[in-house]
Scaffold this active site. Sequence first.
Site, PDB file in Angstrom:
ATOM      1  N   CYS A 269       2.368  -3.100   9.405  1.00 49.01           N
ATOM      2  CA  CYS A 269       2.718  -1.673   9.215  1.00 49.01           C
ATOM      3  C   CYS A 269       2.218  -0.796  10.350  1.00 49.01           C
ATOM      4  CB  CYS A 269       2.272  -1.143   7.855  1.00 49.01           C
ATOM      5  SG  CYS A 269       0.537  -0.775   7.621  1.00 49.01           S
ATOM      6  N   TYR A 313       1.593   3.140   8.953  1.00 49.23           N
ATOM      7  CA  TYR A 313       2.919   3.697   8.662  1.00 49.23           C
ATOM      8  C   TYR A 313       3.212   4.935   9.497  1.00 49.23           C
ATOM      9  CZ  TYR A 313       4.135   0.648   4.707  1.00 49.23           C
ATOM     10  OH  TYR A 313       4.464  -0.424   3.921  1.00 49.23           O
ATOM     11  N   TRP A 331      -0.929   5.870   5.212  1.00 49.93           N
ATOM     12  CA  TRP A 331      -0.883   4.672   4.364  1.00 49.93           C
ATOM     13  C   TRP A 331      -2.180   3.884   4.464  1.00 49.93           C
ATOM     14  CZ3 TRP A 331      -1.174  -0.577   5.402  1.00 49.93           C
ATOM     15  CH2 TRP A 331      -0.880  -1.422   4.326  1.00 49.93           C
ATOM     16  N   TYR A 536      13.446  -3.494   1.828  1.00 45.33           N
ATOM     17  CA  TYR A 536      12.128  -3.092   2.310  1.00 45.33           C
ATOM     18  C   TYR A 536      11.525  -4.148   3.233  1.00 45.33           C
ATOM     19  CZ  TYR A 536       7.547  -0.774   1.917  1.00 45.33           C
ATOM     20  OH  TYR A 536       6.376  -0.110   2.167  1.00 45.33           O
ATOM     21  N   HIS A 537      11.035  -3.704   4.386  1.00 47.24           N
ATOM     22  CA  HIS A 537      10.436  -4.566   5.413  1.00 47.24           C
ATOM     23  C   HIS A 537      11.472  -5.400   6.161  1.00 47.24           C
ATOM     24  CE1 HIS A 537       6.112  -4.460   3.536  1.00 47.24           C
ATOM     25  NE2 HIS A 537       6.431  -3.342   4.175  1.00 47.24           N
ATOM     26  N   HIS A 622       9.819  -1.039   9.471  1.00 46.16           N
ATOM     27  CA  HIS A 622       9.858  -0.023   8.414  1.00 46.16           C
ATOM     28  C   HIS A 622      10.892   1.072   8.693  1.00 46.16           C
ATOM     29  CE1 HIS A 622       5.990  -1.985   7.626  1.00 46.16           C
ATOM     30  NE2 HIS A 622       6.129  -1.565   6.388  1.00 46.16           N
TER      31      HIS A 622
END
Length: 680
Positions: A269, A313, A331, A536-537, A622
């Site tokens: 991240c 993030y 995050w 997601y991801h 992301h």
Amino acid sequence: MKHLLTLALCFSSINAVAVTVPHKAVGTGIPEGSLQFLSLRASAPIGSAISRNNWAVTCDSAQSGNECNKAIDGNKDTFWHTFYGANGDPKPPHTYTIDMKTTQNVNGLSMLPRQDGNQNGWIGRHEVYLSSDGTNWGSPVASGSWFADSTTKYSNFETRPARYVRLVAITEANGQPWTSIAEINVFQASSYTAPQPGLGRWGPTIDLPIVPAAAAIEPTSGRVLMWSSYRNDAFGGSPGGITLTSSWDPSTGIVSDRTVTVTKHDMFCPGISMDGNGQIVVTGGNDAKKTSLYDSSSDSWIPGPDMQVARGYQSSATMSDGRVFTIGGSWSGGVFEKNGEVYSPSSKTWTSLPNAKVNPMLTADKQGLYRSDNHAWLFGWKKGSVFQAGPSTAMNWYYTSGSGDVKSAGKRQSNRGVAPDAMCGNAVMYDAVKGKILTFGGSPDYQDSDATTNAHIITLGEPGTSPNTVFASNGLYFARTFHTSVVLPDGSTFITGGQRRGIPFEDSTPVFTPEIYVPEQDTFYKQNPNSIVRVYHSISLLLPDGRVFNGGGGLCGDCTTNHFDAQIFTPNYLYNSNGNLATRPKITRTSTQSVKVGGRITISTDSSISKASLIRYGTATHTVNTDQRRIPLTLTNNGGNSYSFQVPSDSGVALPGYWMLFVMNSAGVPSVASTIRVTQ
């Protein structure tokens, strides 16, 4: 909330059947770092395992007592093993071929390694083939490398009718000459629809030993560099200091892996940017103050300086002077207002910008600051400025001299009104000369929030001026969040994946049909769908050959939504009217491989061309790719197949770093790119 996931389970009979079991939702409403993980799970193909009754299987070699049929006997404690003995063992590749006796709509394969605690024969590099007649196999539908452990491995791929399936083991995980399989299953889709002509094509699949949650194109080699976290399948509970990486070489198809410890940085991240010298700057994440530098020319990771503020993030963006600006990132590293700072490649230092306030760019996320400063849409622009296009409704100009500053650029609005926050949406600069940015998708809140079809064109002027914002076409065909996108050589934008309702680590409400936005027509066009969930991801990157690399999703440990693979999408511009691959123009010579902003380049080609563009090498994690941008070029025909063009003179348009140079013929077919380094 419970969702249903189809899993193939082996019973004591020779017949494997598909059963449906409830799967507990993972990650819903829970911060990622609080999750505890147990064991690796992987995402199975969408469909069901095919009955193995009446199958005939053959293999190139077998040890007595470990015959071919031991891999389909429904007993995980038995296994097929190639011959071993005192007089030399047959070396890979080894083949295992299945005749299902009837044609099936095949979309995947599962392989369970031997379960007796012995690693002999674990498959590393491999290829999967399909055939209708057992003679003509064509090219692989999937290839790559599996992670070396005893968990079930999958190869998911686009559905094709086939009677025969062949798994080829190219290497053994530990370099030994053997191959072994405890159980093998083949999956079928509920139906098959042939790809429509003119809408691009998906495939093949690239199997990976990690879930690729972040990636970059190595500009000097063209390889795709990917990483997960300290584990290949999970990020939670990290001890810090370690990252698992993989790379895929499009020229050879080989997937390799590396464990990075030299930077003492778990790079899950992060913020990612390619600085003005071409090094990839990876910041924060699980090790929230760390910086790691990747140098493509030496294929090496280098420890960088700690940031002034711990972040995760956050987004970052390369500026006109080659430095890197970052902001936000609550995050990890604590939840507080994290103002901007700047990295200098020359001094290898981070400098705080206390007046580059994060507050003006916050969304109104229901989870508060923990989410509201995530994944900013940042664009390095003229005179050292950075434009923030979203995901907040508010847009802002950031200034990076002295202590920094921020000035409102208004709201993202059109004649349809003010757009809501669009967290985990996308923003792509498809024409840097005109300052054109396409934004689309996202949702008001990071998770448990419905996605939007909103799309806007933002046109930048000089720093500090209010940009012009209009609605793009009628918006997306499909509402999506957690999707990804790339700008293509012809100026269109390819958009793929995502969910209609954003729920991290869930494969629910997926969008399988991609779209391409064509700015000259102000129109979104549907493309052929794929069959692997990308939410997601997940990541997407433009390859130097003009295709799209799209992969990943998950990284949630004890879940069934880990996607250890990627797919290639081939846009329609690479096909002719007959549906065959078109003949490409070729760049045979460039007058230089490095040019200052404002400089001219002369090129030679093997045939007549009509257009050219520069696209900056991309990085992705992301939903964010702040490195990619496109410059349409004005060509001068020097006679014959010699052409010249000028690189824009403003380094806020032509950011320093590495770019892909594409040329296109009158049919719109692009060349394979040549790499050009732009300097100040």
